[in-house]
Design a protein around this motif. Sequence first.
Motif, PDB file in Angstrom:
ATOM      1  N   MET A   1      29.107  12.795  11.734  1.00 35.49           N
ATOM      2  CA  MET A   1      29.706  13.472  12.779  1.00 35.49           C
ATOM      3  C   MET A   1      28.671  13.214  14.086  1.00 35.49           C
ATOM      4  N   MET A   2      27.252  13.338  13.864  1.00 34.04           N
ATOM      5  CA  MET A   2      26.636  13.110  14.960  1.00 34.04           C
ATOM      6  C   MET A   2      26.598  11.457  15.384  1.00 34.04           C
ATOM      7  N   ARG A   3      26.854  10.465  14.660  1.00 35.43           N
ATOM      8  CA  ARG A   3      26.907   9.430  14.954  1.00 35.43           C
ATOM      9  C   ARG A   3      28.073   9.011  15.867  1.00 35.43           C
ATOM     10  N   LYS A   4      29.318   9.908  15.600  1.00 31.55           N
ATOM     11  CA  LYS A   4      30.409   9.684  16.500  1.00 31.55           C
ATOM     12  C   LYS A   4      30.113  10.626  17.824  1.00 31.55           C
ATOM     13  N   LEU A   5      29.371  11.420  17.743  1.00 30.29           N
ATOM     14  CA  LEU A   5      28.916  12.117  18.985  1.00 30.29           C
ATOM     15  C   LEU A   5      28.275  10.899  19.916  1.00 30.29           C
ATOM     16  N   LEU A   6      27.055  10.386  19.260  1.00 26.82           N
ATOM     17  CA  LEU A   6      26.428   9.248  20.058  1.00 26.82           C
ATOM     18  C   LEU A   6      27.399   8.356  20.523  1.00 26.82           C
ATOM     19  N   ASN A   7      28.348   7.907  20.001  1.00 24.67           N
ATOM     20  CA  ASN A   7      29.218   6.615  20.120  1.00 24.67           C
ATOM     21  C   ASN A   7      30.177   7.265  21.378  1.00 24.67           C
ATOM     22  N   HIS A   8      30.353   8.530  21.759  1.00 25.76           N
ATOM     23  CA  HIS A   8      31.007   8.993  22.829  1.00 25.76           C
ATOM     24  C   HIS A   8      30.687   8.765  24.000  1.00 25.76           C
ATOM     25  N   TYR A   9      28.943   8.480  23.829  1.00 29.29           N
ATOM     26  CA  TYR A   9      28.664   8.071  25.275  1.00 29.29           C
ATOM     27  C   TYR A   9      28.201   6.840  25.618  1.00 29.29           C
ATOM     28  N   LYS A  10      28.084   6.543  26.945  1.00 30.13           N
ATOM     29  CA  LYS A  10      27.364   5.220  27.085  1.00 30.13           C
ATOM     30  C   LYS A  10      26.115   5.256  27.602  1.00 30.13           C
ATOM     31  N   MET A  11      25.387   6.536  27.905  1.00 31.11           N
ATOM     32  CA  MET A  11      24.058   6.439  28.353  1.00 31.11           C
ATOM     33  C   MET A  11      23.368   7.815  27.670  1.00 31.11           C
ATOM     34  N   VAL A  12      22.034   7.918  27.215  1.00 34.77           N
ATOM     35  CA  VAL A  12      21.295   8.883  26.986  1.00 34.77           C
ATOM     36  C   VAL A  12      20.159   9.101  28.233  1.00 34.77           C
ATOM     37  N   TYR A  13      20.046  10.240  28.732  1.00 35.05           N
ATOM     38  CA  TYR A  13      18.891  10.747  29.369  1.00 35.05           C
ATOM     39  C   TYR A  13      17.987  11.654  28.642  1.00 35.05           C
ATOM     40  N   PHE A  14      16.933  11.562  28.702  1.00 37.74           N
ATOM     41  CA  PHE A  14      15.901  12.349  28.152  1.00 37.74           C
ATOM     42  C   PHE A  14      14.903  13.004  28.965  1.00 37.74           C
ATOM     43  N   ASP A  15      14.445  14.379  28.881  1.00 33.00           N
ATOM     44  CA  ASP A  15      13.410  14.902  29.372  1.00 33.00           C
ATOM     45  C   ASP A  15      12.188  14.305  28.818  1.00 33.00           C
ATOM     46  N   ALA A  16      11.090  14.388  29.368  1.00 31.62           N
ATOM     47  CA  ALA A  16       9.740  13.801  28.802  1.00 31.62           C
ATOM     48  C   ALA A  16       8.993  14.691  28.025  1.00 31.62           C
ATOM     49  N   SER A  17       8.293  15.616  28.580  1.00 27.05           N
ATOM     50  CA  SER A  17       7.303  16.706  27.796  1.00 27.05           C
ATOM     51  C   SER A  17       7.986  17.440  26.968  1.00 27.05           C
ATOM     52  N   GLU A  18       7.524  17.439  25.910  1.00 19.96           N
ATOM     53  CA  GLU A  18       8.059  18.244  24.718  1.00 19.96           C
ATOM     54  C   GLU A  18       9.267  17.894  24.342  1.00 19.96           C
ATOM     55  N   THR A  19       9.554  16.613  24.774  1.00 18.24           N
ATOM     56  CA  THR A  19      10.832  16.183  24.031  1.00 18.24           C
ATOM     57  C   THR A  19      10.520  14.767  23.574  1.00 18.24           C
TER      58      THR A  19
END
Length: 236
Positions: A1-19
């Motif tokens: 399920m989570m793999r399908k979730l990631l495949n739904h997107y083209k880009m992932v943005y992240f926070d930096a500190s504590e992430t």
Amino acid sequence: MMRKLLNHYKMVYFDASETLLTVPGAELVLQKFLSHRSLTRDATVINELFTEAFRLFYYSKQPEPFTACSPESDRMFWVNLYKYVLQKLGVDEAWSIDEVHDCCHELYDMYMAPEQYELFEDVRESLQLMQQMGLRLGIVSNFAPTLKEILRSKGILAFFDPVIVSTEVGLEKPDPAIFELAISRSGLSAEDLLYIGDHDLNDIWAPKQVGIDAIQILRYDHLKGKGIRSLRELFP
């Protein structure tokens, strides 16, 4: 399920500190700093005061009104936080107001230096897996101007484009405008983006205001809420 979730997107943005990264043993850093100035304080007490200060200065911060961010405003936020901790530790009994002020600025420079930071152990492999999936990666972070140098020193800066740092763009979370900027710089639509961060207001509420899906990462056992404990949970 989570793999399908990631495949739904083209880009992932992240926070930096504590992430993606953290200062391990931040209380020990301050304890050593004080001991070099002939002040002995218990590390457990320092840790408790850091937790208290973060709750008061950071986690309880209201979403509005939004104000412009700068290197100076970021420095003053942290100087005031350190001042709170130092005063609770009773250092003003030994130091003058000017000495406390100077030490708070010295602490800011010290805590924002690359050598203080470590990556969480799941970060590098997770970034590699996302890249192999064809996902673009970026960062949106409230941070000092040293962030890119920190990421470079940890060997992960090249994963990210763009790297949007509050003190460089004049906007800071939870202002949704910084996520509007993230959309613009990605060249994609909001629905193509996923954001991952640790703060419920800055990293969940704020991106959702402009249509970006968000997942909260809870890096420590004492943190409660709905989210993931590791980036590895994003993969099957």
